[in-house]
Design a protein around this motif. Structure first.
Motif, PDB file in Angstrom:
ATOM      1  N   ALA A  29       0.628  -1.126   0.128  1.00  0.00           N
ATOM      2  CA  ALA A  29       0.005   0.094   0.057  1.00  0.00           C
ATOM      3  C   ALA A  29       0.897   1.278  -0.152  1.00  0.00           C
ATOM      4  O   ALA A  29       0.619   2.137  -0.802  1.00  0.00           O
ATOM      5  CB  ALA A  29      -0.824  -0.001   1.264  1.00  0.00           C
ATOM      6  N   ALA A  30       1.941   1.153   0.742  1.00  0.00           N
ATOM      7  CA  ALA A  30       2.970   2.517   0.992  1.00  0.00           C
ATOM      8  C   ALA A  30       3.519   2.586  -0.640  1.00  0.00           C
ATOM      9  O   ALA A  30       3.543   3.610  -0.927  1.00  0.00           O
ATOM     10  CB  ALA A  30       3.735   1.988   1.976  1.00  0.00           C
ATOM     11  N   LYS A  31       3.931   1.645  -0.941  1.00  0.00           N
ATOM     12  CA  LYS A  31       4.758   1.842  -2.356  1.00  0.00           C
ATOM     13  C   LYS A  31       3.845   2.158  -3.522  1.00  0.00           C
ATOM     14  O   LYS A  31       4.129   2.900  -4.462  1.00  0.00           O
ATOM     15  CB  LYS A  31       5.315   0.452  -2.682  1.00  0.00           C
ATOM     16  N   LEU A  32       2.577   1.728  -3.466  1.00  0.00           N
ATOM     17  CA  LEU A  32       1.458   2.296  -4.573  1.00  0.00           C
ATOM     18  C   LEU A  32       0.824   3.293  -4.255  1.00  0.00           C
ATOM     19  O   LEU A  32       0.110   3.743  -5.112  1.00  0.00           O
ATOM     20  CB  LEU A  32       0.459   0.839  -4.591  1.00  0.00           C
ATOM     21  N   GLY A  33       0.980   3.853  -2.941  1.00  0.00           N
ATOM     22  CA  GLY A  33       0.217   5.078  -2.708  1.00  0.00           C
ATOM     23  C   GLY A  33      -1.313   4.814  -2.253  1.00  0.00           C
ATOM     24  O   GLY A  33      -2.027   5.889  -2.741  1.00  0.00           O
ATOM     25  N   LEU A  34      -1.620   3.666  -2.157  1.00  0.00           N
ATOM     26  CA  LEU A  34      -2.868   3.741  -1.983  1.00  0.00           C
ATOM     27  C   LEU A  34      -3.304   3.114  -0.483  1.00  0.00           C
ATOM     28  O   LEU A  34      -2.654   2.940   0.370  1.00  0.00           O
ATOM     29  CB  LEU A  34      -3.382   2.284  -2.625  1.00  0.00           C
ATOM     30  N   PRO A  35      -4.654   3.266  -0.085  1.00  0.00           N
ATOM     31  CA  PRO A  35      -5.250   2.976   1.293  1.00  0.00           C
ATOM     32  C   PRO A  35      -5.284   1.495   1.275  1.00  0.00           C
ATOM     33  O   PRO A  35      -5.465   0.618   0.193  1.00  0.00           O
ATOM     34  CB  PRO A  35      -6.658   3.693   1.210  1.00  0.00           C
ATOM     35  N   LEU A  36      -5.221   1.107   2.588  1.00  0.00           N
ATOM     36  CA  LEU A  36      -5.194  -0.325   2.980  1.00  0.00           C
ATOM     37  C   LEU A  36      -6.026  -0.644   3.864  1.00  0.00           C
ATOM     38  O   LEU A  36      -6.688   0.047   5.059  1.00  0.00           O
ATOM     39  CB  LEU A  36      -3.870  -0.654   3.746  1.00  0.00           C
ATOM     40  N   GLU A  37      -7.011  -1.582   3.557  1.00  0.00           N
ATOM     41  CA  GLU A  37      -8.007  -2.256   4.611  1.00  0.00           C
ATOM     42  C   GLU A  37      -7.820  -3.506   4.770  1.00  0.00           C
ATOM     43  O   GLU A  37      -7.504  -4.544   4.016  1.00  0.00           O
ATOM     44  CB  GLU A  37      -9.446  -2.120   3.817  1.00  0.00           C
ATOM     45  N   ARG A  38      -7.962  -3.963   6.004  1.00  0.00           N
ATOM     46  CA  ARG A  38      -7.736  -5.387   6.362  1.00  0.00           C
ATOM     47  C   ARG A  38      -9.064  -6.288   6.741  1.00  0.00           C
ATOM     48  O   ARG A  38      -9.919  -5.569   7.289  1.00  0.00           O
ATOM     49  CB  ARG A  38      -6.718  -5.289   7.651  1.00  0.00           C
ATOM     50  N   ILE A  39      -8.928  -7.361   6.080  1.00  0.00           N
ATOM     51  CA  ILE A  39     -10.154  -8.358   6.597  1.00  0.00           C
ATOM     52  C   ILE A  39      -9.819  -9.857   7.098  1.00  0.00           C
ATOM     53  O   ILE A  39      -8.900 -10.228   7.087  1.00  0.00           O
ATOM     54  CB  ILE A  39     -10.776  -8.705   5.151  1.00  0.00           C
ATOM     55  N   GLY A  40     -10.442  -9.630   8.427  1.00  0.00           N
ATOM     56  CA  GLY A  40     -10.194 -11.233   9.184  1.00  0.00           C
ATOM     57  C   GLY A  40     -10.793 -12.298   8.434  1.00  0.00           C
ATOM     58  O   GLY A  40     -12.016 -12.093   8.281  1.00  0.00           O
ATOM     59  N   PHE A  41     -10.363 -13.552   8.484  1.00  0.00           N
ATOM     60  CA  PHE A  41     -11.110 -14.567   8.037  1.00  0.00           C
ATOM     61  C   PHE A  41     -10.798 -15.768   8.859  1.00  0.00           C
ATOM     62  O   PHE A  41     -10.762 -16.982   8.163  1.00  0.00           O
ATOM     63  CB  PHE A  41     -10.434 -14.790   6.581  1.00  0.00           C
ATOM     64  N   THR A  42     -10.710 -15.442   9.890  1.00  0.00           N
ATOM     65  CA  THR A  42      -9.991 -16.559  11.131  1.00  0.00           C
ATOM     66  C   THR A  42     -11.527 -17.094  11.762  1.00  0.00           C
ATOM     67  O   THR A  42     -11.638 -18.372  11.968  1.00  0.00           O
ATOM     68  CB  THR A  42      -9.293 -16.073  11.919  1.00  0.00           C
ATOM     69  N   LYS A  43     -12.142 -16.055  12.362  1.00  0.00           N
ATOM     70  CA  LYS A  43     -13.387 -16.594  13.185  1.00  0.00           C
ATOM     71  C   LYS A  43     -14.546 -17.142  12.444  1.00  0.00           C
ATOM     72  O   LYS A  43     -14.483 -16.430  11.359  1.00  0.00           O
ATOM     73  CB  LYS A  43     -13.793 -15.317  14.175  1.00  0.00           C
ATOM     74  N   PRO A  44     -14.975 -17.863  13.117  1.00  0.00           N
ATOM     75  CA  PRO A  44     -16.551 -18.526  12.269  1.00  0.00           C
ATOM     76  C   PRO A  44     -17.413 -17.344  11.662  1.00  0.00           C
ATOM     77  O   PRO A  44     -17.690 -17.504  10.528  1.00  0.00           O
ATOM     78  CB  PRO A  44     -17.122 -19.212  13.491  1.00  0.00           C
ATOM     79  N   LEU A  45     -17.677 -16.482  12.487  1.00  0.00           N
ATOM     80  CA  LEU A  45     -18.542 -15.365  12.144  1.00  0.00           C
ATOM     81  C   LEU A  45     -17.931 -14.653  10.727  1.00  0.00           C
ATOM     82  O   LEU A  45     -18.438 -14.270   9.953  1.00  0.00           O
ATOM     83  CB  LEU A  45     -19.048 -14.404  13.144  1.00  0.00           C
ATOM     84  N   GLU A  46     -16.653 -14.409  10.723  1.00  0.00           N
ATOM     85  CA  GLU A  46     -15.971 -13.710   9.683  1.00  0.00           C
ATOM     86  C   GLU A  46     -16.250 -14.676   8.476  1.00  0.00           C
ATOM     87  O   GLU A  46     -16.317 -13.992   7.141  1.00  0.00           O
ATOM     88  CB  GLU A  46     -14.449 -13.400  10.012  1.00  0.00           C
ATOM     89  N   ARG A  47     -16.209 -15.928   8.572  1.00  0.00           N
ATOM     90  CA  ARG A  47     -16.083 -16.666   7.582  1.00  0.00           C
ATOM     91  C   ARG A  47     -17.611 -16.709   6.926  1.00  0.00           C
ATOM     92  O   ARG A  47     -17.525 -17.549   5.825  1.00  0.00           O
ATOM     93  CB  ARG A  47     -15.342 -17.934   7.740  1.00  0.00           C
ATOM     94  N   GLU A  48     -18.461 -16.501   7.482  1.00  0.00           N
ATOM     95  CA  GLU A  48     -19.807 -16.401   7.128  1.00  0.00           C
ATOM     96  C   GLU A  48     -20.398 -15.299   6.105  1.00  0.00           C
ATOM     97  O   GLU A  48     -21.313 -15.518   5.571  1.00  0.00           O
ATOM     98  CB  GLU A  48     -20.883 -16.543   8.326  1.00  0.00           C
ATOM     99  N   LYS A  49     -19.485 -14.305   6.037  1.00  0.00           N
ATOM    100  CA  LYS A  49     -19.854 -13.178   5.219  1.00  0.00           C
ATOM    101  C   LYS A  49     -19.091 -13.530   3.827  1.00  0.00           C
ATOM    102  O   LYS A  49     -18.335 -14.253   3.643  1.00  0.00           O
ATOM    103  CB  LYS A  49     -19.019 -11.929   5.738  1.00  0.00           C
TER     104      LYS A  49
END
Length: 273
Positions: A29-49
């Motif tokens: 993100a720093a090298k491309l000059g773009l915003p960064l957004e993180r997504i968790g995919f570990t918890k069961p509820l996160e993997r239901e989305k």
């Protein structure tokens, strides 16, 4: 190719994969000059989305290696919950100093099937979930340096793209069978039914093991009871501040000892662009 955002998404039961993906994603993100957004995919509820991206996105997707491939119980979530729609992807796997075998090839294949364009891929060493005797302290500073250098090379490649990139070429076979665990006697060993035990004298009922279990396998009313599917990820063992969780299955412990005896020599990270 006009990009608008860098994303990171990973399954990371004990934290190694998350650190790896965050390091790569942050530098990218720093090298491309773009915003960064993180997504968790570990918890069961996160993997239901459902997670949908576009051709204006580049996504760093990560998973640990389990028995030489992607975690089999998590594979369906990676196959059905992610929608690339032409987004670029950087595939990243971690492995505990034995071998990543076919996990990176499988992740690349899954992402391509999900509509992503795999522009780069890498396999990175992290402390083995089963034992501190393998790759303790990794990823360390030198590993992070390599991850950032990899991210810089990915950024350069992306900035120079004039057309849809060919899929990243990585070693391995997505359709290969899982690695067969062996014990100290060199014979195949099975511990699929092994589950964590609890030292009652140490457990204070804080519920950390319940919150961190990626399978939702531990009973919230009784943390010593594990009625669900255990994938031996060691999240409950690693996250328990009282050291109350442990495994005593003989086949499992024999496999861990074999790993310690056979794969102590430090392995190298590998990247593909």
């Amino acid at each position: 190719m006009k990009l608008e955002k860098v994303w990171t998404l990973c399954y990371s039961a004990t934290g190694n994969t998350e650190r790896t993906v965050d390091t790569i994603g942050g530098e990218l993100a720093a090298k491309l000059g773009l915003p960064l957004e993180r997504i968790g995919f570990t918890k069961p509820l996160e993997r239901e989305k459902e997670y949908t991206f576009t051709d204006r996105d580049i996504v760093v997707v990560g998973t640990p290696t389990y028995a030489g491939k992607m975690p089999n119980k998590l594979l369906p979530d990676f196959q059905t919950r992610l929608h690339g729609n032409g987004a670029l992807a950087v595939a990243a796997v971690t492995f505990g100093n034995r071998n990543y075998d076919n996990s990176l090839a499988e992740l690349c294949a899954v992402l391509e099937a999900d509509g992503f364009r795999t522009v780069a891929a890498g396999a990175f060493v992290g402390r083995h979930a089963f034992t501190d005797e393998l790759a303790y302290g990794r990823p360390g500073w030198s590993d992070q340096f390599e991850m950032k250098e990899f991210a810089k090379r990915v950024a350069d490649k992306v900035n120079n793209l004039t057309d849809i990139p060919a899929p990243a070429r990585v070693p391995g076979d997505p359709a290969a069978p899982y690695y067969v665990p062996k014990g100290t006697d060199g014979q195949p060993t099975k511990f699929l039914k092994a589950k964590p035990k609890t030292k009652a004298a140490r457990c204070n009922g804080c519920g950390a093991c319940v919150r961190f279990c990626p399978m939702g396998a531990i009973d919230p009313q009784d943390p010593a009871h594990v009625p669900g599917t255990c994938i031996k990820c060691q999240a409950c063992v690693r996250k328990c501040t009282k050291q109350a969780k442990y495994f005593d299955d003989e086949a499992f412990l024999s496999h861990v000892k074999m790993l310690e005896q056979t794969f102590a020599a430090p392995k190298e990270n590998e990247v593909f662009l």
